[in-house]
Design a protein around this motif. Structure first.
Motif, PDB file in Angstrom:
ATOM      1  N   VAL A  21       0.731  -1.270   0.030  1.00 15.40           N
ATOM      2  CA  VAL A  21      -0.054  -0.134  -0.083  1.00 15.40           C
ATOM      3  C   VAL A  21       0.835   1.185   0.047  1.00 15.40           C
ATOM      4  CG1 VAL A  21      -1.857  -1.096   1.125  1.00 15.40           C
ATOM      5  CG2 VAL A  21      -0.204  -0.183   2.487  1.00 15.40           C
ATOM      6  N   LYS A  22       0.329   2.361  -0.343  1.00 14.57           N
ATOM      7  CA  LYS A  22       1.040   3.712  -0.130  1.00 14.57           C
ATOM      8  C   LYS A  22       1.219   4.114   1.212  1.00 14.57           C
ATOM      9  CE  LYS A  22      -0.488   5.568  -4.564  1.00 14.57           C
ATOM     10  NZ  LYS A  22      -1.059   6.702  -5.051  1.00 14.57           N
ATOM     11  N   ASN A  23       2.595   4.593   1.500  1.00  6.26           N
ATOM     12  CA  ASN A  23       2.912   4.820   2.956  1.00  6.26           C
ATOM     13  C   ASN A  23       1.994   5.574   3.694  1.00  6.26           C
ATOM     14  OD1 ASN A  23       5.565   3.740   2.109  1.00  6.26           O
ATOM     15  ND2 ASN A  23       6.472   5.664   1.868  1.00  6.26           N
ATOM     16  N   GLY A  24       1.178   6.527   3.172  1.00  6.89           N
ATOM     17  CA  GLY A  24       0.174   7.375   4.016  1.00  6.89           C
ATOM     18  C   GLY A  24      -0.667   6.673   4.446  1.00  6.89           C
ATOM     19  N   TYR A  25      -1.372   5.725   3.520  1.00  7.42           N
ATOM     20  CA  TYR A  25      -2.598   4.873   3.778  1.00  7.42           C
ATOM     21  C   TYR A  25      -2.164   3.878   4.971  1.00  7.42           C
ATOM     22  CZ  TYR A  25      -6.509   1.612   2.941  1.00  7.42           C
ATOM     23  OH  TYR A  25      -7.783   0.861   2.905  1.00  7.42           O
ATOM     24  N   GLY A  26      -0.999   3.289   4.987  1.00 10.00           N
ATOM     25  CA  GLY A  26      -0.466   2.107   5.635  1.00 10.00           C
ATOM     26  C   GLY A  26       0.005   2.921   6.999  1.00 10.00           C
ATOM     27  N   ARG A  27       0.560   3.984   7.209  1.00  8.82           N
ATOM     28  CA  ARG A  27       1.093   4.661   8.612  1.00  8.82           C
ATOM     29  C   ARG A  27      -0.236   5.254   9.018  1.00  8.82           C
ATOM     30  NH1 ARG A  27       6.284   5.506   6.146  1.00  8.82           N
ATOM     31  NH2 ARG A  27       7.530   4.073   7.379  1.00  8.82           N
ATOM     32  N   ASN A  28      -1.055   6.077   8.345  1.00  2.00           N
ATOM     33  CA  ASN A  28      -2.129   6.779   9.008  1.00  2.00           C
ATOM     34  C   ASN A  28      -3.397   6.156   9.140  1.00  2.00           C
ATOM     35  OD1 ASN A  28       0.003   8.843   8.978  1.00  2.00           O
ATOM     36  ND2 ASN A  28      -0.833   9.365   7.027  1.00  2.00           N
ATOM     37  N   TYR A  29      -3.723   5.118   8.530  1.00  2.00           N
ATOM     38  CA  TYR A  29      -4.810   4.617   8.708  1.00  2.00           C
ATOM     39  C   TYR A  29      -5.023   2.851   9.122  1.00  2.00           C
ATOM     40  CZ  TYR A  29      -9.690   2.969   7.671  1.00  2.00           C
ATOM     41  OH  TYR A  29     -10.714   2.406   7.979  1.00  2.00           O
ATOM     42  N   LEU A  30      -4.354   2.332   8.179  1.00  2.00           N
ATOM     43  CA  LEU A  30      -4.221   0.971   8.451  1.00  2.00           C
ATOM     44  C   LEU A  30      -3.687   0.343   9.644  1.00  2.00           C
ATOM     45  CD1 LEU A  30      -3.733  -0.456   4.921  1.00  2.00           C
ATOM     46  CD2 LEU A  30      -5.896  -0.654   6.242  1.00  2.00           C
ATOM     47  N   ILE A  31      -2.480   0.873  10.044  1.00  2.00           N
ATOM     48  CA  ILE A  31      -1.723   0.164  11.332  1.00  2.00           C
ATOM     49  C   ILE A  31      -2.370   0.871  12.761  1.00  2.00           C
ATOM     50  CG2 ILE A  31       0.393   0.330  12.399  1.00  2.00           C
ATOM     51  CD1 ILE A  31       1.743   0.181   9.756  1.00  2.00           C
ATOM     52  N   PRO A  32      -2.494   2.258  12.753  1.00  2.81           N
ATOM     53  CA  PRO A  32      -3.286   3.000  13.840  1.00  2.81           C
ATOM     54  C   PRO A  32      -4.694   2.239  14.431  1.00  2.81           C
ATOM     55  CG  PRO A  32      -2.347   4.460  12.563  1.00  2.81           C
ATOM     56  CD  PRO A  32      -2.278   3.083  11.636  1.00  2.81           C
ATOM     57  N   HIS A  33      -5.233   1.905  13.252  1.00  2.00           N
ATOM     58  CA  HIS A  33      -6.723   1.284  13.530  1.00  2.00           C
ATOM     59  C   HIS A  33      -6.718  -0.148  13.806  1.00  2.00           C
ATOM     60  CE1 HIS A  33      -8.189   5.189  11.712  1.00  2.00           C
ATOM     61  NE2 HIS A  33      -9.096   4.885  12.416  1.00  2.00           N
ATOM     62  N   GLY A  34      -5.391  -0.646  13.704  1.00  2.91           N
ATOM     63  CA  GLY A  34      -5.348  -2.413  14.111  1.00  2.91           C
ATOM     64  C   GLY A  34      -5.644  -3.060  12.768  1.00  2.91           C
ATOM     65  N   PHE A  35      -5.568  -2.651  11.600  1.00  2.00           N
ATOM     66  CA  PHE A  35      -5.987  -3.550  10.511  1.00  2.00           C
ATOM     67  C   PHE A  35      -4.861  -4.215  10.075  1.00  2.00           C
ATOM     68  CE2 PHE A  35      -9.553  -0.083   9.764  1.00  2.00           C
ATOM     69  CZ  PHE A  35     -10.545  -0.928  10.336  1.00  2.00           C
ATOM     70  N   ALA A  36      -3.589  -3.627  10.299  1.00  2.00           N
ATOM     71  CA  ALA A  36      -2.477  -4.133   9.906  1.00  2.00           C
ATOM     72  C   ALA A  36      -1.240  -3.881  10.559  1.00  2.00           C
ATOM     73  CB  ALA A  36      -2.305  -3.647   8.291  1.00  2.00           C
ATOM     74  N   VAL A  37      -0.390  -4.685  10.290  1.00  2.00           N
ATOM     75  CA  VAL A  37       1.041  -4.457  10.989  1.00  2.00           C
ATOM     76  C   VAL A  37       1.878  -4.456   9.939  1.00  2.00           C
ATOM     77  CG1 VAL A  37       0.631  -5.494  13.043  1.00  2.00           C
ATOM     78  CG2 VAL A  37       1.498  -6.928  11.423  1.00  2.00           C
ATOM     79  N   LEU A  38       3.409  -3.717  10.241  1.00  2.00           N
ATOM     80  CA  LEU A  38       4.305  -3.600   9.211  1.00  2.00           C
ATOM     81  C   LEU A  38       4.847  -4.885   9.028  1.00  2.00           C
ATOM     82  CD1 LEU A  38       5.767  -1.312   7.675  1.00  2.00           C
ATOM     83  CD2 LEU A  38       7.353  -1.118   9.589  1.00  2.00           C
ATOM     84  N   ALA A  39       5.195  -5.286   7.607  1.00  2.00           N
ATOM     85  CA  ALA A  39       5.627  -6.470   7.200  1.00  2.00           C
ATOM     86  C   ALA A  39       7.277  -6.736   7.434  1.00  2.00           C
ATOM     87  CB  ALA A  39       5.214  -7.018   5.869  1.00  2.00           C
ATOM     88  N   THR A  40       7.686  -6.571   8.461  1.00  2.00           N
ATOM     89  CA  THR A  40       9.201  -6.905   8.733  1.00  2.00           C
ATOM     90  C   THR A  40       9.636  -8.267   8.577  1.00  2.00           C
ATOM     91  OG1 THR A  40       8.994  -7.397  11.008  1.00  2.00           O
ATOM     92  CG2 THR A  40       9.155  -5.017  10.352  1.00  2.00           C
ATOM     93  N   THR A  41      10.842  -8.415   8.464  1.00  2.00           N
ATOM     94  CA  THR A  41      11.345  -9.892   8.022  1.00  2.00           C
ATOM     95  C   THR A  41      10.841 -10.911   9.239  1.00  2.00           C
ATOM     96  OG1 THR A  41      13.303  -8.964   7.084  1.00  2.00           O
ATOM     97  CG2 THR A  41      13.363 -11.015   7.684  1.00  2.00           C
ATOM     98  N   SER A  42      10.961 -10.240  10.459  1.00  2.00           N
ATOM     99  CA  SER A  42      10.629 -11.364  11.526  1.00  2.00           C
ATOM    100  C   SER A  42       8.907 -11.650  11.513  1.00  2.00           C
ATOM    101  CB  SER A  42      11.128 -10.837  12.837  1.00  2.00           C
ATOM    102  OG  SER A  42      10.553  -9.460  13.327  1.00  2.00           O
ATOM    103  N   ALA A  43       8.268 -10.526  11.189  1.00  2.00           N
ATOM    104  CA  ALA A  43       6.732 -10.702  11.152  1.00  2.00           C
ATOM    105  C   ALA A  43       6.414 -11.503  10.063  1.00  2.00           C
ATOM    106  CB  ALA A  43       6.057  -9.187  10.806  1.00  2.00           C
ATOM    107  N   LYS A  44       7.051 -11.606   8.933  1.00  2.00           N
ATOM    108  CA  LYS A  44       6.880 -12.416   7.728  1.00  2.00           C
ATOM    109  C   LYS A  44       7.244 -13.988   8.361  1.00  2.00           C
ATOM    110  CE  LYS A  44       7.796  -9.240   4.267  1.00  2.00           C
ATOM    111  NZ  LYS A  44       8.596  -8.838   2.884  1.00  2.00           N
TER     112      LYS A  44
END
Length: 150
Positions: A21-44
């Motif tokens: 997703v675009k950075n703003g959509y992920g950081r400002n909406y999805l992650i703060p609302h609990g819909f998603a987490v950042l896909a780091t290597t350990s999370a994958k």
């Protein structure tokens, strides 16, 4: 930006999908609302292990959804609606009406998993609805909108 979805997000993906997703959509909406987490290597890696363990349960869910799909395909859904002159409806028929018709036939399916072609039906006739029982089990259901007796 790659993220891992923690819930189903309409027009984006299903739970545990890795999407870009675009950075703003992920950081400002999805992650703060609990819909998603950042896909780091350990999370994958954690996600891969979780999906491997969940594969057996997923197979059973797909079998159950397929049984329900087969039963629903056998149904003839007829929805009655008030009409004006000709074939035009008073109001419209939408996914909520289809959900109620399926409930009357003995299949409880939430209206958010049903999509009627065109969104709202405003005329009499035959239409199709798409029902998502599982991410891997999606069926087309023919609907017949008929006039209510006056």
């Amino acid at each position: 930006m790659d993220i891992i979805l923690k819930q189903d997000v309409e027009n984006l993906g299903f739970i545990d999908d890795i999407v870009t997703v675009k950075n703003g959509y992920g950081r400002n909406y999805l992650i703060p609302h609990g819909f998603a987490v950042l896909a780091t290597t350990s999370a994958k890696k954690v996600l891969a292990e979780t999906l491997k363990q969940r594969a057996y349960k997923e197979e059973k869910l797909i079998k159950d959804a397929t049984k329900i799909a087969d039963a629903i395909k056998e149904l003839e859904i007829k929805i009655t609606a008030k009409t004006g002159d000709g074939t035009k409806l008073f109001g419209s028929v939408n996914n909520g009406n289809v959900s109620e018709a399926l409930a009357a036939a003995g299949h409880e399916i939430d209206k958010k998993f049903i999509k009627v072609e065109g969104g709202n039906i405003k005329r009499l006739g035959k239409y199709n609805a798409t029902i998502r029982l599982h991410r891997a089990v999606i069926i087309e259901l023919p609907i017949d909108v008929i006039a209510e007796d006056k």
